[in-house]
Design a protein around this motif. Structure first.
Motif, PDB file in Angstrom:
ATOM      1  N   TYR A   1      -8.945   3.442  -1.119  1.00  0.00           N
ATOM      2  CA  TYR A   1      -8.145   3.472   0.037  1.00  0.00           C
ATOM      3  C   TYR A   1      -6.752   4.066  -0.226  1.00  0.00           C
TER       4      TYR A   1
ATOM      5  N   SER B   1      -6.835  -1.974   5.076  1.00  0.00           N
ATOM      6  CA  SER B   1      -8.274  -1.307   4.741  1.00  0.00           C
ATOM      7  C   SER B   1      -9.623  -1.536   5.605  1.00  0.00           C
TER       8      SER B   1
ATOM      9  N   ASP C   1       0.852  -1.102  -0.039  1.00  0.00           N
ATOM     10  CA  ASP C   1      -0.149  -0.038  -0.017  1.00  0.00           C
ATOM     11  C   ASP C   1       0.934   1.007   0.231  1.00  0.00           C
TER      12      ASP C   1
ATOM     13  N   ILE D   1     -13.619  -0.289  -0.123  1.00  0.00           N
ATOM     14  CA  ILE D   1     -12.537  -1.090   1.381  1.00  0.00           C
ATOM     15  C   ILE D   1     -12.602  -2.253   1.250  1.00  0.00           C
TER      16      ILE D   1
ATOM     17  N   THR E   1      -5.046   5.198  10.850  1.00  0.00           N
ATOM     18  CA  THR E   1      -5.969   4.000  11.049  1.00  0.00           C
ATOM     19  C   THR E   1      -6.530   4.270  12.605  1.00  0.00           C
TER      20      THR E   1
END
Length: 286
Positions: free
Chosen positions: A85, A153, A54, A192, A107
């Motif tokens: 995302y 995610s 990511d 997501i 997060t």
């Protein structure tokens, strides 16, 4: 606008003084919930293949301006999620100057925001006692705390799910304007974690059949446009790559005899996971 903000501030101030205990519980929940989510997160947050992948994609978007049309791969080979995302992670990446742990901190922030969000949602739907209890549970749930401490995610889905279900209830109560925010939350959730559709879609159908909310054609068009905006990158990817995702989906469901078994096992695993989520969320020492 300034007048509205001032009125809202004084209204909130009056409400806080009127319900001191309720807001004190919320404040304590926020402090404790924030501590258990952020404590030594840089040293203990998970950073494995998914997180590295990511961050590489986000780095490519920011520094090479390579705008991706697809997101992470799903459990089905050659089938991808939408890119929402990745673009969401661009924000903390830029703000942190490209720190690889920015996604984990983001997060944790979303996880912490779930505490007051759950309070506000349940306050509107039920009462202050229920809202305060929910804030405590969300703050201390071992399962939610654990998955708030690293970037993945699905970890931000609880906050989005709260917004979606709150809006759905409000729409069923006749507040049609909440359909737009609810559709936005639904679009985010499906980008997501596409598998979350097995929870959202039946809920929408059942709610419509029971309450028959009067959502006008114009509102449905606007909601459809919101969904189209989110799915448009995948549509462009399909057109550009000769419908690769569609072909892989067809191949999975009709191409092999053992796919039924694989799919059945997958749903069984998700059912077990759902049970684990429930028990670990609502029982502190499970």
């Amino acid at each position: 606008m300034k007048k509205l903000i001032t009125q809202y501030f004084f209204s909130l101030k009056e409400d806080v003084f009127k319900h001191k205990i309720s807001y004190l519980i919320l404040l304590v929940s926020l402090v404790v919930g924030g501590y258990v989510r952020f404590h030594d997160i840089i040293n203990y947050a998970v950073f494995s293949f998914d997180q590295g992948r990511d961050m590489l994609v986000v780095w490519d978007i920011v520094y090479n301006h390579n705008l991706t049309l697809i997101g992470p791969v799903t459990g089905l080979q050659g089938v991808f999620l939408g890119p929402f995302y990745y673009y969401l992670l661009v924000i903390p990446f830029i703000l942190s100057g490209g720190h690889p742990m920015s996604s984990a901190i983001f997060t944790a922030l979303v996880g912490m925001a779930t505490i007051p969000l759950s309070y506000l949602v349940l306050l509107k739907l039920f009462n202050r006692t229920t809202a305060a209890i929910a804030a405590i549970i969300i703050a201390l749930s071992p399962y939610l705390v654990f998955y708030s401490r690293f970037a993945w995610s699905p970890n931000i889905l609880p906050a989005i799910a709260l917004v979606f279900y709150f809006c759905l209830v409000r729409v069923c109560q006749g507040k049609v304007k909440f359909a737009y925010l609810g559709t936005l939350a639904l679009a985010m959730a499906l980008q997501i974690e596409a598998a979350s559709a097995i929870f959202y879609i039946p809920t929408i159908v059942v709610a419509y059949l029971i309450f028959r909310p009067k959502v006008g054609f114009k509102s449905l068009i606007y909601c459809g446009l919101i969904l189209l905006v989110f799915v448009s990158p995948l549509i462009l990817f399909e057109l550009k790559n000769n419908f690769l995702i569609t072909k892989n989906l067809i191949k999975f469901f009709v191409g092999k005899q053992n796919n039924y078994l694989i799919t059945t096992q997958s749903f069984g695993q998700r059912k077990t996971l759902l049970g684990d989520v429930f028990s670990n969320t609502f029982y502190f020492y499970s």
